[in-house]
Design an enzyme around this catalytic site. Structure first.
Site, PDB file in Angstrom:
ATOM      1  N   GLU A  35      -1.451   3.001   4.193  1.00  0.00           N
ATOM      2  CA  GLU A  35      -0.780   3.209   2.917  1.00  0.00           C
ATOM      3  C   GLU A  35      -1.648   2.674   1.767  1.00  0.00           C
ATOM      4  O   GLU A  35      -2.854   2.578   1.889  1.00  0.00           O
ATOM      5  CB  GLU A  35       0.600   2.528   2.952  1.00  0.00           C
ATOM      6  CG  GLU A  35       1.594   3.192   3.902  1.00  0.00           C
ATOM      7  CD  GLU A  35       2.078   4.558   3.426  1.00  0.00           C
ATOM      8  OE1 GLU A  35       1.888   4.876   2.232  1.00  0.00           O
ATOM      9  OE2 GLU A  35       2.643   5.304   4.247  1.00  0.00           O
TER      10      GLU A  35
ATOM     11  N   CYS B 210       0.388  -1.889   1.680  1.00  0.00           N
ATOM     12  CA  CYS B 210       0.431  -1.278   3.017  1.00  0.00           C
ATOM     13  C   CYS B 210       1.801  -0.711   3.346  1.00  0.00           C
ATOM     14  O   CYS B 210       2.108  -0.429   4.509  1.00  0.00           O
ATOM     15  CB  CYS B 210      -0.007  -2.269   4.090  1.00  0.00           C
ATOM     16  SG  CYS B 210      -1.646  -2.962   3.791  1.00  0.00           S
TER      17      CYS B 210
END
Length: 230
Positions: free
Chosen positions: A85, A180
């Site tokens: 991410e 993340c």
């Protein structure tokens, strides 16, 4: 007399760089990867550097994890081909980009991710800190705070991207994202445990741990030519 034979160790070129713009480092990685796809016998590489403030999103990353409008952003933001991410890079964070041919190690991406975590865990152990893995997540934690993020891309078993260790960064940049994509686990930096720590100091231990974990012979080198490439 019986002489023991030292096992063959892959050579790995170590490029110790300073502060480098993200896109410049990204072009460099792609260049190194493409060279090795076409010539797998080339030496492996480990790049250690820092980036000016920048946000990056993995190829499938959810932009909802940004707390600002990506289309009207005053910040440097890039979507790249790594997994994972959104994350944040800035000075005081040591970034490692291994360009390894996994056919010489183990053709298993989960194995590779665990090895990168092990590198960081061994570095923390030098300072008497116990780095931890969290099941179902990639990275390294200290007392519940994530201090190292990992995101990789592998093409023809050649790796790029890598790990980012928060050594002594300005952590405010992380407040603009859900790092993340993990909302319930805070990020941290080693400076919270070791106030005087610096990236310059820890580079040696990162390189040393990397050589141990992957069983390579590091050769300090200087890059040539790529900086002029667009």
């Amino acid at each position: 007399m019986i002489h023991s034979i030292e096992p063959h160790r892959n050579r790995c070129l170590l490029y110790n760089q300073g502060l480098m713009p993200y896109l410049e480092a990204h072009r460099w990685q792609r260049s190194l990867l493409n060279e090795r796809i076409h010539n797998p016998s080339l030496d492996d590489v480990l790049i250690l550097l820092e980036h000016p403030p920048v946000y990056t999103l993995g190829q499938g990353a959810n932009s909802d994890f940004l707390k600002f409008d990506i289309d009207k952003s005053p910040y440097d933001v890039h979507r790249v081909e790594r997994g994972g991410e959104v994350t944040y890079h800035c000075p005081g964070q040591l970034v490692g980009y291994p360009i390894l041919n996994l056919q010489s190690y183990c053709k298993d991406l989960h194995w590779y991710l665990r090895q990168l975590e092990e590198v960081i865990i061994r570095v923390l152990a030098v300072y008497g800190l116990q780095g931890e893995r969290v099941p179902a997540f990639t990275g390294v934690w200290l007392e519940g705070r994530k201090v190292a993020a990992i995101g990789i891309k592998v093409s023809r078993w050649i790796t790029m991207h890598g790990f980012a260790l928060n050594v002594c960064p300005d952590m405010t940049g992380f407040e603009r994202i859900v790092p993340c994509g993990i909302s319930d686990k805070p990020v941290g930096s080693l400076a919270e445990w070791i106030p005087a720590i610096t990236c310059q100091e820890i580079r040696f231990y990162v390189a040393q741990s990397f050589a141990e974990v992957f069983g390579v012979e590091l050769v300090e080198s200087q890059p040539q030519g790529f900086f002029q490439c667009e």
